[in-house]
Design a protein around this motif. Structure first.
Motif, PDB file in Angstrom:
ATOM      1  N   LEU A 186       0.832  -1.211   0.000  1.00 20.30           N
ATOM      2  CA  LEU A 186       0.000   0.000   0.000  1.00 20.30           C
ATOM      3  C   LEU A 186       0.861   1.253   0.000  1.00 20.30           C
ATOM      4  N   GLU A 187       1.935   1.220   0.799  1.00 20.08           N
ATOM      5  CA  GLU A 187       2.833   2.376   0.839  1.00 20.08           C
ATOM      6  C   GLU A 187       3.489   2.596  -0.519  1.00 20.08           C
ATOM      7  N   GLU A 188       3.883   1.474  -1.158  1.00 18.26           N
ATOM      8  CA  GLU A 188       4.473   1.593  -2.496  1.00 18.26           C
ATOM      9  C   GLU A 188       3.457   2.146  -3.489  1.00 18.26           C
ATOM     10  N   LYS A 189       2.206   1.636  -3.387  1.00 23.32           N
ATOM     11  CA  LYS A 189       1.157   2.117  -4.281  1.00 23.32           C
ATOM     12  C   LYS A 189       0.862   3.591  -4.031  1.00 23.32           C
ATOM     13  N   ASN A 190       0.825   3.973  -2.721  1.00 18.20           N
ATOM     14  CA  ASN A 190       0.577   5.376  -2.387  1.00 18.20           C
ATOM     15  C   ASN A 190       1.700   6.268  -2.907  1.00 18.20           C
ATOM     16  N   ALA A 191       2.949   5.769  -2.736  1.00 17.94           N
ATOM     17  CA  ALA A 191       4.094   6.535  -3.246  1.00 17.94           C
ATOM     18  C   ALA A 191       4.022   6.641  -4.759  1.00 17.94           C
ATOM     19  N   SER A 192       3.661   5.506  -5.383  1.00 23.57           N
ATOM     20  CA  SER A 192       3.527   5.507  -6.844  1.00 23.57           C
ATOM     21  C   SER A 192       2.402   6.431  -7.277  1.00 23.57           C
ATOM     22  N   GLN A 193       1.282   6.391  -6.496  1.00 25.40           N
ATOM     23  CA  GLN A 193       0.138   7.251  -6.800  1.00 25.40           C
ATOM     24  C   GLN A 193       0.519   8.722  -6.671  1.00 25.40           C
ATOM     25  N   LYS A 194       1.298   9.022  -5.614  1.00 30.18           N
ATOM     26  CA  LYS A 194       1.736  10.411  -5.420  1.00 30.18           C
ATOM     27  C   LYS A 194       2.628  10.852  -6.567  1.00 30.18           C
ATOM     28  N   THR A 195       3.532   9.927  -6.966  1.00 23.93           N
ATOM     29  CA  THR A 195       4.426  10.245  -8.088  1.00 23.93           C
ATOM     30  C   THR A 195       3.627  10.469  -9.358  1.00 23.93           C
ATOM     31  N   LEU A 196       2.642   9.560  -9.591  1.00 22.12           N
ATOM     32  CA  LEU A 196       1.800   9.697 -10.782  1.00 22.12           C
ATOM     33  C   LEU A 196       0.967  10.972 -10.729  1.00 22.12           C
ATOM     34  N   SER A 197       0.456  11.279  -9.522  1.00 24.40           N
ATOM     35  CA  SER A 197      -0.334  12.513  -9.373  1.00 24.40           C
ATOM     36  C   SER A 197       0.523  13.746  -9.653  1.00 24.40           C
ATOM     37  N   LYS A 198       1.758  13.682  -9.144  1.00 23.45           N
ATOM     38  CA  LYS A 198       2.685  14.789  -9.372  1.00 23.45           C
ATOM     39  C   LYS A 198       2.987  14.936 -10.858  1.00 23.45           C
ATOM     40  N   LYS A 199       3.260  13.779 -11.502  1.00 19.42           N
ATOM     41  CA  LYS A 199       3.524  13.802 -12.949  1.00 19.42           C
ATOM     42  C   LYS A 199       2.296  14.285 -13.709  1.00 19.42           C
ATOM     43  N   ASN A 200       1.114  13.829 -13.237  1.00 16.07           N
ATOM     44  CA  ASN A 200      -0.132  14.216 -13.902  1.00 16.07           C
ATOM     45  C   ASN A 200      -0.357  15.722 -13.801  1.00 16.07           C
ATOM     46  N   ARG A 201      -0.085  16.262 -12.589  1.00 18.96           N
ATOM     47  CA  ARG A 201      -0.228  17.715 -12.418  1.00 18.96           C
ATOM     48  C   ARG A 201       0.746  18.462 -13.330  1.00 18.96           C
ATOM     49  N   SER A 202       1.977  17.896 -13.394  1.00 22.20           N
ATOM     50  CA  SER A 202       2.989  18.512 -14.256  1.00 22.20           C
ATOM     51  C   SER A 202       2.569  18.453 -15.722  1.00 22.20           C
ATOM     52  N   LEU A 203       2.023  17.270 -16.117  1.00 21.91           N
ATOM     53  CA  LEU A 203       1.571  17.107 -17.499  1.00 21.91           C
ATOM     54  C   LEU A 203       0.382  18.017 -17.806  1.00 21.91           C
ATOM     55  N   LEU A 204      -0.530  18.129 -16.820  1.00 20.80           N
ATOM     56  CA  LEU A 204      -1.681  19.021 -17.013  1.00 20.80           C
ATOM     57  C   LEU A 204      -1.234  20.474 -17.174  1.00 20.80           C
ATOM     58  N   LYS A 205      -0.234  20.828 -16.359  1.00 23.11           N
ATOM     59  CA  LYS A 205       0.301  22.181 -16.446  1.00 23.11           C
ATOM     60  C   LYS A 205       0.953  22.414 -17.809  1.00 23.11           C
ATOM     61  N   GLU A 206       1.752  21.410 -18.232  1.00 25.45           N
ATOM     62  CA  GLU A 206       2.390  21.512 -19.538  1.00 25.45           C
ATOM     63  C   GLU A 206       1.348  21.551 -20.654  1.00 25.45           C
ATOM     64  N   ARG A 207       0.314  20.713 -20.469  1.00 28.42           N
ATOM     65  CA  ARG A 207      -0.749  20.683 -21.470  1.00 28.42           C
ATOM     66  C   ARG A 207      -1.469  22.019 -21.549  1.00 28.42           C
ATOM     67  N   LYS A 208      -1.691  22.605 -20.374  1.00 29.82           N
ATOM     68  CA  LYS A 208      -2.361  23.903 -20.328  1.00 29.82           C
ATOM     69  C   LYS A 208      -1.524  24.965 -21.041  1.00 29.82           C
ATOM     70  N   VAL A 209      -0.197  24.916 -20.739  1.00 30.89           N
ATOM     71  CA  VAL A 209       0.700  25.876 -21.395  1.00 30.89           C
ATOM     72  C   VAL A 209       0.714  25.632 -22.893  1.00 30.89           C
ATOM     73  N   LEU A 210       0.790  24.331 -23.271  1.00 30.30           N
ATOM     74  CA  LEU A 210       0.816  23.980 -24.697  1.00 30.30           C
ATOM     75  C   LEU A 210      -0.489  24.376 -25.376  1.00 30.30           C
TER      76      LEU A 210
END
Length: 301
Positions: free
Chosen positions: A140-164
């Motif tokens: 669960l901790e690994e999944k949560n860490a992975s989820q946080k990483t994915l969420s962070k990447k997703n936010r970054s991608l959304l931000k990049e997408r918004k800029v793009l």
């Protein structure tokens, strides 16, 4: 009494002495056996008490989380304590009770083995469950860490997408060039000619080019033209519309152009009432597909 049947005095004395000796020896033997028996009884009592103390200590050292089993252990401990105290208070003459209590202890030890096996089994199960919980927790901790990483990447991608998207939105805007506005008057023949006099103005002719844009989607594009006087009042109002900036504008003309991503010339002729036209500078704004694209001015005297 005949002389033959008479006991000699010396012989009688020897007989009495022998009986006394035998009685003394037998009494000594009885006393010695009794002492040995008494010592054995005391020793057996001590051993039984010590054995029960060990059993009690074994029970106390068991750590059980199961409520029912824990209550059973407490009940067994109390039963053993009662038995130990009974042996402690046992009189020396109750030899037969020692045997009875010894049998009870043997029975207790058998019960102990069964109970301890059950406890060991439960502890093993608890350990296995604990290990499983640790594994699940780690997963669960690994999944949560992975989820946080994915969420962070997703936010970054959304931000990049918004800029793009913003960049693409800017790139998709069709720009306007060579914009010009001319005041027109109508002759008696119905022909329109240019004029610079306000009191003779019957129309405004606006010309401009839509620049080539390979990025934007081709097709029908709505064009809005706005004519404002020096006071910011709309000339020849035709309606209003909300544009991309969120502002609602009043327009003087709207038309549609079939755009194929190549440069396209646009001409708009907006008829006005002479009585509404006075001297001054008139500002013409253009909007293409909801985006403000250009501005020009015309001065009338």
């Amino acid at each position: 009494m005949s002389p033959k049947n008479r006991i000699k005095p010396n012989g009688f004395k020897y007989l009495i002495a022998t009986l006394v000796i035998l009685i003394v020896v037998y009494s000594f033997k009885l006393n010695s056996d009794y002492k040995k028996l008494e010592d054995a009884f005391s020793e057996q009592k001590i051993e039984l008490q010590a054995e029960l103390d060990e059993i009690i200590e074994d029970y106390k050292n068991i750590n059980v989380k199961n409520k029912d089993l824990s209550q059973r252990l407490v009940k067994e401990i109390n039963k053993i304590i009662v038995l130990r105290d009974s042996i402690k208070n046992l009189e020396k003459s109750n030899y037969n009770l020692i045997v009875k209590y010894s049998r009870k202890i043997v029975k207790l030890e058998r019960e102990n083995r069964r109970l301890f096996i059950q406890v060991d089994s439960l502890n093993k199960q608890n350990y296995e469950l604990l290990q499983e919980n640790i594994v699940v927790k780690n997963e669960l901790e690994e999944k949560n860490a992975s989820q946080k990483t994915l969420s962070k990447k997703n936010r970054s991608l959304l931000k990049e997408r918004k800029v793009l998207k913003a960049k693409v939105g800017i790139a998709e805007v069709i720009k306007v060039n060579s914009i010009s506005a001319t005041a027109m008057k109508e002759r008696s023949s119905g022909k329109l000619t240019t004029t610079s006099r306000s009191r003779r103005t019957d129309a405004f002719k606006i010309k401009f080019n839509l620049e080539a844009n390979p990025v934007t989607t081709p097709g029908k594009k709505e064009i809005l033209i706005q004519i404002l006087d020096e006071n910011g009042e709309i000339i020849a109002s035709k309606g209003d519309k909300k544009v991309k900036s969120g502002e609602t504008i009043v327009y003087s003309d709207n038309l549609f152009a079939n755009y194929d991503n190549n440069q396209l010339g646009v001409v708009s002729l907006i008829l006005v009432n002479r009585d509404d036209i006075s001297k001054g500078v008139y500002r013409i704004n253009t909007y293409v597909d909801g985006h403000f694209t250009g501005r020009t001015e015309v001065k009338l005297r």
